[in-house]
Enzyme design. Structure first.
Site, PDB file in Angstrom:
ATOM      1  N   GLN A   1       0.765  -1.156  -0.039  1.00 50.33           N
ATOM      2  CA  GLN A   1       0.094   0.080  -0.034  1.00 50.33           C
ATOM      3  C   GLN A   1       0.806   1.377   0.056  1.00 50.33           C
ATOM      4  O   GLN A   1       1.335   1.621   1.232  1.00 50.33           O
ATOM      5  CB  GLN A   1      -1.060   0.166   1.090  1.00 50.33           C
ATOM      6  CG  GLN A   1      -2.020   1.212   1.389  1.00 50.33           C
ATOM      7  CD  GLN A   1      -3.124   0.832   0.337  1.00 50.33           C
ATOM      8  OE1 GLN A   1      -2.722   1.120  -0.914  1.00 50.33           O
ATOM      9  NE2 GLN A   1      -4.269   0.469   0.594  1.00 50.33           N
ATOM     10  N   PHE A   2       1.197   1.942  -1.047  1.00 49.02           N
ATOM     11  CA  PHE A   2       2.037   2.861  -1.179  1.00 49.02           C
ATOM     12  C   PHE A   2       1.266   4.313  -0.568  1.00 49.02           C
ATOM     13  O   PHE A   2       2.052   5.121  -0.368  1.00 49.02           O
ATOM     14  CB  PHE A   2       2.623   3.344  -2.700  1.00 49.02           C
ATOM     15  CG  PHE A   2       1.583   3.894  -3.589  1.00 49.02           C
ATOM     16  CD1 PHE A   2       0.861   2.808  -4.137  1.00 49.02           C
ATOM     17  CD2 PHE A   2       1.333   5.228  -3.613  1.00 49.02           C
ATOM     18  CE1 PHE A   2      -0.173   3.330  -5.218  1.00 49.02           C
ATOM     19  CE2 PHE A   2       0.398   5.796  -4.603  1.00 49.02           C
ATOM     20  CZ  PHE A   2      -0.253   4.993  -5.462  1.00 49.02           C
ATOM     21  N   THR A   3       0.081   4.255  -0.675  1.00 45.63           N
ATOM     22  CA  THR A   3      -0.604   5.437  -0.227  1.00 45.63           C
ATOM     23  C   THR A   3      -0.745   5.513   1.211  1.00 45.63           C
ATOM     24  O   THR A   3      -1.375   6.499   1.770  1.00 45.63           O
ATOM     25  CB  THR A   3      -2.195   5.313  -0.742  1.00 45.63           C
ATOM     26  OG1 THR A   3      -2.763   4.259  -0.166  1.00 45.63           O
ATOM     27  CG2 THR A   3      -2.289   5.254  -2.288  1.00 45.63           C
TER      28      THR A   3
END
Length: 153
Positions: A78-80
């Site tokens: 999950q880069f966000t």
């Protein structure tokens, strides 16, 4: 690194429209990697996640971990998690690690989670189109930020 952990009754991820990878009771983990992170912290993070005492015992107290109960885990990259909205409402993802660090950290985390005493570890695929679903019996979300560990050293 940052892990957002949700205690779930069930969870699944559909990768690129394929068959869902699903778990029963256990942990849904969204894993983010910062550009300043090191692979050294990954084993400790996996152990912390699997050992969190966030499941009720016979008296209803949160005294049991996914390890204790032989539950499963579903891990999704999950880069966000590193959205910075200080300048306005549109987030900036500057602090997110780029491959190969983020891919290496994600794959190492999966390997370390597989070393825990869990029933099963399912996962998404880094960079893939993923649809995540989860069911829980009450809100229990934990955020572990390894930057907090660095401050104590």
């Amino acid at each position: 690194m940052r892990a957002v952990i949700q205690a779930v009754s069930s969870a699944s991820v559909r990768v690129n429209g394929g068959e869902p990878r699903a778990i029963g009771p256990g942990l849904m983990i969204l894993l983010g990697v910062r550009d300043t992170d090191s692979l050294d912290i990954v084993p400790k993070l996996a152990d912390k996640c699997a050992g969190l005492r966030i499941f009720p015992d016979a008296e209803g107290k949160l005294n049991l971990s996914a390890k204790d109960l032989g539950y499963s885990a579903l891990v999704v990259s999950q880069f966000t998690l590193y959205g910075d909205t200080k300048k306005g409402y549109r987030p900036s993802f500057i602090k997110a690690a780029k491959p190969p660090l983020s891919v290496d950290a994600y794959e190492l985390f999966l390997a370390e989670m597989n070393k825990q005493s869990l029933k099963d570890v399912q996962h998404g695929e880094f960079g893939a189109d993923m649809q995540v679903a989860l069911v829980n019996e009450g809100p229990c979300t934990i955020i572990i930020d390894t930057d907090e560990w660095k401050k104590k050293e």
